[in-house]
Scaffold this motif. Structure first.
Motif, PDB file in Angstrom:
ATOM      1  N   SER A  18       1.222  -1.166   0.432  1.00 56.03           N
ATOM      2  CA  SER A  18       0.207  -0.437   0.262  1.00 56.03           C
ATOM      3  C   SER A  18       0.718   1.585  -0.066  1.00 56.03           C
ATOM      4  CB  SER A  18      -1.080   0.071   1.084  1.00 56.03           C
ATOM      5  OG  SER A  18      -1.609  -1.053   1.555  1.00 56.03           O
ATOM      6  N   PHE A  19       2.306   1.613  -0.533  1.00 60.33           N
ATOM      7  CA  PHE A  19       3.308   2.295   0.004  1.00 60.33           C
ATOM      8  C   PHE A  19       3.017   2.687  -1.213  1.00 60.33           C
ATOM      9  CE2 PHE A  19       7.712   4.742   0.230  1.00 60.33           C
ATOM     10  CZ  PHE A  19       6.895   5.522   1.501  1.00 60.33           C
ATOM     11  N   ALA A  20       3.709   1.884  -2.439  1.00 59.71           N
ATOM     12  CA  ALA A  20       4.198   2.743  -3.885  1.00 59.71           C
ATOM     13  C   ALA A  20       4.782   1.842  -5.214  1.00 59.71           C
ATOM     14  CB  ALA A  20       5.796   3.578  -3.532  1.00 59.71           C
ATOM     15  N   ASP A  21       3.200   2.072  -5.734  1.00 67.67           N
ATOM     16  CA  ASP A  21       3.701   1.029  -7.417  1.00 67.67           C
ATOM     17  C   ASP A  21       3.919   1.367  -7.939  1.00 67.67           C
ATOM     18  OD1 ASP A  21       2.572  -0.775  -9.059  1.00 67.67           O
ATOM     19  OD2 ASP A  21       0.480  -0.034  -8.706  1.00 67.67           O
ATOM     20  N   SER A  22       5.178   0.490  -8.998  1.00 72.45           N
ATOM     21  CA  SER A  22       6.442   1.025  -9.430  1.00 72.45           C
ATOM     22  C   SER A  22       5.622   0.547 -10.947  1.00 72.45           C
ATOM     23  CB  SER A  22       7.382   0.663  -9.550  1.00 72.45           C
ATOM     24  OG  SER A  22       7.350  -1.144  -9.666  1.00 72.45           O
ATOM     25  N   ASN A  23       4.922  -0.212 -11.007  1.00 71.76           N
ATOM     26  CA  ASN A  23       4.577  -1.020 -12.810  1.00 71.76           C
ATOM     27  C   ASN A  23       2.958  -1.041 -12.836  1.00 71.76           C
ATOM     28  OD1 ASN A  23       2.970  -3.012 -10.587  1.00 71.76           O
ATOM     29  ND2 ASN A  23       5.091  -4.610 -10.977  1.00 71.76           N
ATOM     30  N   GLY A  24       2.183  -0.918 -11.810  1.00 69.20           N
ATOM     31  CA  GLY A  24       1.011   0.240 -12.529  1.00 69.20           C
ATOM     32  C   GLY A  24      -0.015  -1.465 -12.361  1.00 69.20           C
ATOM     33  N   ASP A  25      -0.020  -2.844 -11.357  1.00 68.76           N
ATOM     34  CA  ASP A  25      -0.460  -3.359 -10.701  1.00 68.76           C
ATOM     35  C   ASP A  25      -1.737  -3.270 -10.579  1.00 68.76           C
ATOM     36  OD1 ASP A  25       1.269  -4.050  -8.803  1.00 68.76           O
ATOM     37  OD2 ASP A  25       1.790  -5.847  -9.171  1.00 68.76           O
ATOM     38  N   GLY A  26      -1.140  -2.169  -9.448  1.00 63.75           N
ATOM     39  CA  GLY A  26      -2.641  -2.061  -8.402  1.00 63.75           C
ATOM     40  C   GLY A  26      -1.437  -2.473  -6.980  1.00 63.75           C
ATOM     41  N   ILE A  27      -0.529  -3.083  -6.646  1.00 64.94           N
ATOM     42  CA  ILE A  27       0.031  -3.185  -5.292  1.00 64.94           C
ATOM     43  C   ILE A  27       1.171  -3.184  -5.121  1.00 64.94           C
ATOM     44  CG2 ILE A  27       1.108  -5.604  -4.676  1.00 64.94           C
ATOM     45  CD1 ILE A  27      -1.187  -7.686  -5.780  1.00 64.94           C
ATOM     46  N   GLY A  28       1.664  -2.216  -4.916  1.00 68.46           N
ATOM     47  CA  GLY A  28       2.687  -1.986  -3.927  1.00 68.46           C
ATOM     48  C   GLY A  28       3.909  -2.576  -4.456  1.00 68.46           C
ATOM     49  N   ASP A 444      -4.298  14.600  -8.303  1.00 67.92           N
ATOM     50  CA  ASP A 444      -5.300  15.272  -9.523  1.00 67.92           C
ATOM     51  C   ASP A 444      -4.632  14.111 -10.331  1.00 67.92           C
ATOM     52  OD1 ASP A 444      -5.796  17.040  -8.654  1.00 67.92           O
ATOM     53  OD2 ASP A 444      -3.946  18.593  -8.592  1.00 67.92           O
ATOM     54  N   VAL A 445      -3.599  12.883  -9.987  1.00 71.57           N
ATOM     55  CA  VAL A 445      -3.715  11.799 -11.690  1.00 71.57           C
ATOM     56  C   VAL A 445      -4.085  10.564 -10.776  1.00 71.57           C
ATOM     57  CG1 VAL A 445      -0.869  12.841 -11.312  1.00 71.57           C
ATOM     58  CG2 VAL A 445      -1.177  11.213 -10.225  1.00 71.57           C
ATOM     59  N   PRO A 446      -4.245   9.417 -11.952  1.00 71.56           N
ATOM     60  CA  PRO A 446      -4.888   8.294 -10.984  1.00 71.56           C
ATOM     61  C   PRO A 446      -4.547   7.462 -10.055  1.00 71.56           C
ATOM     62  CG  PRO A 446      -4.530   8.717 -13.506  1.00 71.56           C
ATOM     63  CD  PRO A 446      -3.604   9.521 -12.954  1.00 71.56           C
ATOM     64  N   SER A 447      -5.212   6.540  -9.036  1.00 78.65           N
ATOM     65  CA  SER A 447      -4.778   6.013  -8.439  1.00 78.65           C
ATOM     66  C   SER A 447      -3.724   7.136  -7.166  1.00 78.65           C
ATOM     67  CB  SER A 447      -4.367   4.946  -8.173  1.00 78.65           C
ATOM     68  OG  SER A 447      -2.606   5.463  -8.812  1.00 78.65           O
ATOM     69  N   TYR A 448      -4.282   8.653  -7.303  1.00 76.85           N
ATOM     70  CA  TYR A 448      -3.094   9.634  -6.868  1.00 76.85           C
ATOM     71  C   TYR A 448      -2.105   9.568  -6.490  1.00 76.85           C
ATOM     72  CZ  TYR A 448      -8.058   9.706  -5.681  1.00 76.85           C
ATOM     73  OH  TYR A 448     -10.043  10.212  -5.443  1.00 76.85           O
ATOM     74  N   GLY A 449      -1.768   8.823  -6.933  1.00 76.52           N
ATOM     75  CA  GLY A 449       0.179   9.343  -7.157  1.00 76.52           C
ATOM     76  C   GLY A 449       0.878   7.709  -6.402  1.00 76.52           C
ATOM     77  N   PHE A 450      -0.252   6.591  -6.330  1.00 76.79           N
ATOM     78  CA  PHE A 450      -0.184   5.318  -5.796  1.00 76.79           C
ATOM     79  C   PHE A 450       0.621   5.102  -6.527  1.00 76.79           C
ATOM     80  CE2 PHE A 450      -1.309   1.034  -5.553  1.00 76.79           C
ATOM     81  CZ  PHE A 450      -0.113   0.576  -4.190  1.00 76.79           C
ATOM     82  N   GLY A 451       0.377   4.837  -7.946  1.00 75.81           N
ATOM     83  CA  GLY A 451       1.127   4.164  -9.252  1.00 75.81           C
ATOM     84  C   GLY A 451       0.936   4.805 -10.700  1.00 75.81           C
ATOM     85  N   PRO A 452       1.132   4.064 -11.288  1.00 75.71           N
ATOM     86  CA  PRO A 452       0.884   4.809 -12.975  1.00 75.71           C
ATOM     87  C   PRO A 452      -0.045   4.745 -13.180  1.00 75.71           C
ATOM     88  CG  PRO A 452       2.418   2.705 -13.155  1.00 75.71           C
ATOM     89  CD  PRO A 452       2.852   3.146 -11.926  1.00 75.71           C
ATOM     90  N   SER A 453      -0.731   3.185 -12.833  1.00 76.52           N
ATOM     91  CA  SER A 453      -2.199   3.323 -13.163  1.00 76.52           C
ATOM     92  C   SER A 453      -3.382   3.729 -11.977  1.00 76.52           C
ATOM     93  CB  SER A 453      -2.459   2.474 -13.655  1.00 76.52           C
ATOM     94  OG  SER A 453      -2.918   1.130 -12.938  1.00 76.52           O
ATOM     95  N   ASP A 454      -4.507   3.398 -12.762  1.00 77.78           N
ATOM     96  CA  ASP A 454      -5.094   3.825 -11.914  1.00 77.78           C
ATOM     97  C   ASP A 454      -6.211   2.548 -10.777  1.00 77.78           C
ATOM     98  OD1 ASP A 454      -6.877   2.348 -13.585  1.00 77.78           O
ATOM     99  OD2 ASP A 454      -8.569   3.785 -14.047  1.00 77.78           O
ATOM    100  N   ALA A 455      -5.430   1.337 -11.107  1.00 77.64           N
ATOM    101  CA  ALA A 455      -5.692   0.503 -10.456  1.00 77.64           C
ATOM    102  C   ALA A 455      -4.665   0.397  -8.414  1.00 77.64           C
ATOM    103  CB  ALA A 455      -4.428  -0.905 -10.914  1.00 77.64           C
ATOM    104  N   SER A 456      -5.287  -0.872  -7.646  1.00 78.08           N
ATOM    105  CA  SER A 456      -5.322  -0.477  -6.292  1.00 78.08           C
ATOM    106  C   SER A 456      -5.752  -1.354  -5.977  1.00 78.08           C
ATOM    107  CB  SER A 456      -6.198   1.249  -5.622  1.00 78.08           C
ATOM    108  OG  SER A 456      -5.813   1.109  -4.455  1.00 78.08           O
ATOM    109  N   TRP A 457      -5.280  -2.186  -5.221  1.00 77.02           N
ATOM    110  CA  TRP A 457      -6.092  -3.586  -4.611  1.00 77.02           C
ATOM    111  C   TRP A 457      -6.667  -3.217  -3.481  1.00 77.02           C
ATOM    112  CZ3 TRP A 457      -5.861  -5.575   0.274  1.00 77.02           C
ATOM    113  CH2 TRP A 457      -4.601  -4.942   1.694  1.00 77.02           C
ATOM    114  N   LEU A 458      -7.042  -2.167  -2.962  1.00 76.12           N
ATOM    115  CA  LEU A 458      -8.025  -1.824  -2.712  1.00 76.12           C
ATOM    116  C   LEU A 458      -8.805  -0.195  -2.356  1.00 76.12           C
ATOM    117  CD1 LEU A 458      -7.507  -2.378   1.719  1.00 76.12           C
ATOM    118  CD2 LEU A 458      -9.672  -3.557  -0.025  1.00 76.12           C
ATOM    119  N   PRO A 459      -9.509  -0.242  -2.819  1.00 78.24           N
ATOM    120  CA  PRO A 459     -10.053   1.577  -3.174  1.00 78.24           C
ATOM    121  C   PRO A 459      -9.776   2.311  -2.782  1.00 78.24           C
ATOM    122  CG  PRO A 459     -12.005  -0.041  -2.465  1.00 78.24           C
ATOM    123  CD  PRO A 459     -10.646  -1.046  -2.586  1.00 78.24           C
ATOM    124  N   GLN A 460      -9.342   3.758  -3.605  1.00 75.38           N
ATOM    125  CA  GLN A 460      -9.669   4.637  -2.082  1.00 75.38           C
ATOM    126  C   GLN A 460     -10.249   5.698  -2.441  1.00 75.38           C
ATOM    127  OE1 GLN A 460      -5.933   5.070  -4.818  1.00 75.38           O
ATOM    128  NE2 GLN A 460      -4.367   5.273  -3.436  1.00 75.38           N
TER     129      GLN A 460
END
Length: 568
Positions: A18-28, A444-460
């Motif tokens: 849940s910290f930072a996702d580098s590849n956009g799969d929604g998992i840090g 102001d970006v997808p997944s609030y900058g958690f990763g490069p996509s809008d994927a997030s293993w739990l919804p934000q």
């Protein structure tokens, strides 16, 4: 000569997924962490502690370990770990990794071998297999309940296709408990310790450090109603557990057995072989604090989490008592006290400290929960509590996202919840997903900058947009700015290595109302108003205020749920 850095360190917990996702799969993942280390350096922390990133089926978010000496592909590779460690050390940040010795995953090669082997075999002796009770062994060996709800025993199907022995799992059925009376288990964990120490880690946070050893004979035991799932307090108004006993309603025969201390004395010898003050930090949900201190005697661990402090309500008398008790208990064995308000197992303190209904540890919060506060009330109190905590002598632990004022996420849909507690209690307890939602970096970006996509293993939640780090960076009055200032001042005024003197013992004529916590640490006077009415503020230069100060008839006033640091 050693630095004993851990005595005063501010340690930041990273929950990798849940910290930072580098590849956009929604998992840090680990590369995501490496890319964000500069932000942690600017925050002002001394070390990071990683929740598990080991190979795992992820039935309990990595606390079900299948291989203790490799990285799960979800999080990267050993090379990614080494790169992160090198970058962290280059930035002056030490790295502590989680170790899970109470149980493994049921996918661990040892447990798979145990299932294939016969009762009484060496393979089964690594775990706690027992014959069942009843005419055909149809009843579990005792009445223990899992921390996650439901029975703590599961029956296996033997090689001949018939139902056979039972195995113990204090947590999920996918997490069988090791038998720590077995020397093979002890030697395996010595090997695991050395594997990570050789890679350069600075220490270990030990999961369920009050478990491992169970009472002889595995006697029946019944929990008191409302007791905390891990052995600590059950929530405000629920007493902490008494001295260890096997009487129903008292402390469980699987927590805080004396035999655990022999294990940690052995581990300490391993760590002492290595240079650089490598440390052991205990997750020990034990009460009273005088008993917790056993984990940090000079030849055992270096730190133990102060869950008594975490579970203390925002009330002045209770806070004064737990601070005194903590300093006395840990000081009696020459150890620093630790202070913590949030982690991956408890409701975030930006919500928890203002909840008005009982909420036992481990139950979590959800749409049906009672007493949930408004965000403004919760975060105001949390900021005040953090400012109080960071002024105390000793070591402080922070949980990722608390520096942004993140609250517990209450309204997660049922179909996205993943905590085993939710499933094992048929939805009666919400569990811990609400404190594990991926954190926001850019609003102001997808997944609030958690990763490069809008994927997030739990919804934000949509609220993350306004709480994102970039919305708070450099903004006066933001929660991030408060944390940065508090950590900088804590270091500049050496508060971690200081001495606490209560204000009413200073002889300076200070009037301390009943709802106020006030003390001096070095040259800093700390005043925290835990009441419902503003109080007069002593004269002095304001170094830090958790919220805006008010104006009184004779000068400044300290509003409710506000902490201030003054130059004494």
């Amino acid at each position: 000569m050693t630095s004993e850095w851990w005595r005063t360190a501010a340690i930041y917990q990273i929950y990798p997924r849940s910290f930072a996702d580098s590849n956009g799969d929604g998992i840090g993942d680990l590369p995501g962490v490496t890319a964000r280390l500069g932000s942690l350096q600017s925050l002002g922390i001394d070390a990071v502690w990683f929740s598990p990133f080991y190979t795992s089926p992820q039935k309990d978010a990595g606390y079900d370990v299948a291989d203790y000496c490799d990285i799960d592909p979800l999080f990267g590779t050993l090379a990614d770990f080494d790169a992160m460690l090198e970058e962290a050390h280059a930035r002056g940040i030490r790295v502590i990794v989680d170790l899970v010795p109470n149980h493994s995953s049921d996918r661990h090669v040892w447990f798979q071998a145990a299932l294939a082997a016969a009762p009484g075999s060496a393979e089964r002796a690594r775990y706690l297999f027992r014959d069942g009770k009843g005419a055909t062994g149809e009843l579990p060996p005792n009445n223990w309940e899992s921390v996650f709800g439901g029975p703590a025993w599961t029956r296996v199907v033997e090689a001949d296709g018939n139902l056979g022995q039972w195995y113990l799992h204090l947590f999920d059925s996918s997490q069988p408990d090791f038998d720590w009376h077995n020397e093979e288990v002890r030697e395996e964990f010595r090997r695991i310790l050395r594997f990570w120490l050789d890679r350069g880690v600075d220490g270990f946070r030990v999961d369920v450090a009050h478990g491992l050893v169970k009472a002889e004979g595995l006697p029946d035991w019944t929990a008191a109603e409302g007791a905390g799932s891990m052995g600590g307090a059950g929530g405000e108004g629920v007493p902490l557990e008494p001295e260890i006993s096997t009487e129903p309603g008292d402390a469980p025969p699987y927590w805080a057995q004396e035999g655990v201390h022999e294990i940690y004395r052995d581990w300490r010898k391993v760590l002492d072989e290595y240079p650089g003050d490598r440390i052991l930090a205990a997750e020990a949900w034990v009460d009273p604090l005088s008993k917790v201190a056993k984990w940090v005697r000079p030849d055992e661990m270096h730190q133990s989490f102060n869950f008594a402090y975490l579970e203390t309500p925002w009330k002045a008398a209770a806070l004064r008592k737990v601070i005194d008790d903590s300093l006395d208990a840990f000081g009696s064995v020459g150890a620093p006290s630790t202070w913590v308000l949030s982690n991956h197992d408890v409701v975030r303190h930006a919500t928890r400290l203002a909840v008005t209904a009982d909420n036992p540890q481990g139950h979590g919060l959800g749409p049906r929960s009672k007493g949930i506060p408004e965000y403004a009330t919760g975060v105001r109190r949390a900021r005040a509590a953090t400012a109080l905590m960071l002024a105390l002598p000793g070591s402080a632990y922070l949980y990722q996202g608390e520096e942004l004022g993140l609250p517990e996420v209450i309204d997660l849909p049922n179909d996205v919840r993943q905590d085993p507690t939710w499933f094992r209690t048929d939805g009666e307890r919400y569990g811990r997903d609400g404190c594990r939602v991926p954190i926001p970096w850019e609003g102001d970006v997808p997944s609030y900058g958690f990763g490069p996509s809008d994927a997030s293993w739990l919804p934000q939640p949509a609220q993350w947009a306004e709480l994102a780090r970039d919305k708070q960076e450099g903004v006066a009055g933001s929660t991030l700015s408060l944390y940065q200032a508090a950590l900088r001042l804590r270091r500049e005024h050496a508060l971690g290595s200081g001495t606490l003197v209560w204000a009413d013992a200073l002889g300076a004529g200070l009037d301390v109302p009943a709802d106020v916590v006030a003390f001096r640490n070095g040259d800093v006077l700390v005043v925290a108003n835990a009441g419902t009415a503003a109080v007069a503020l002593p004269a002095g230069e304001v170094l830090l205020a958790s919220n805006e100060l008010g104006a009184g008839a004779s000068g400044s006033s300290l509003p409710p749920d506000t902490t201030v640091w003054l130059r004494a």
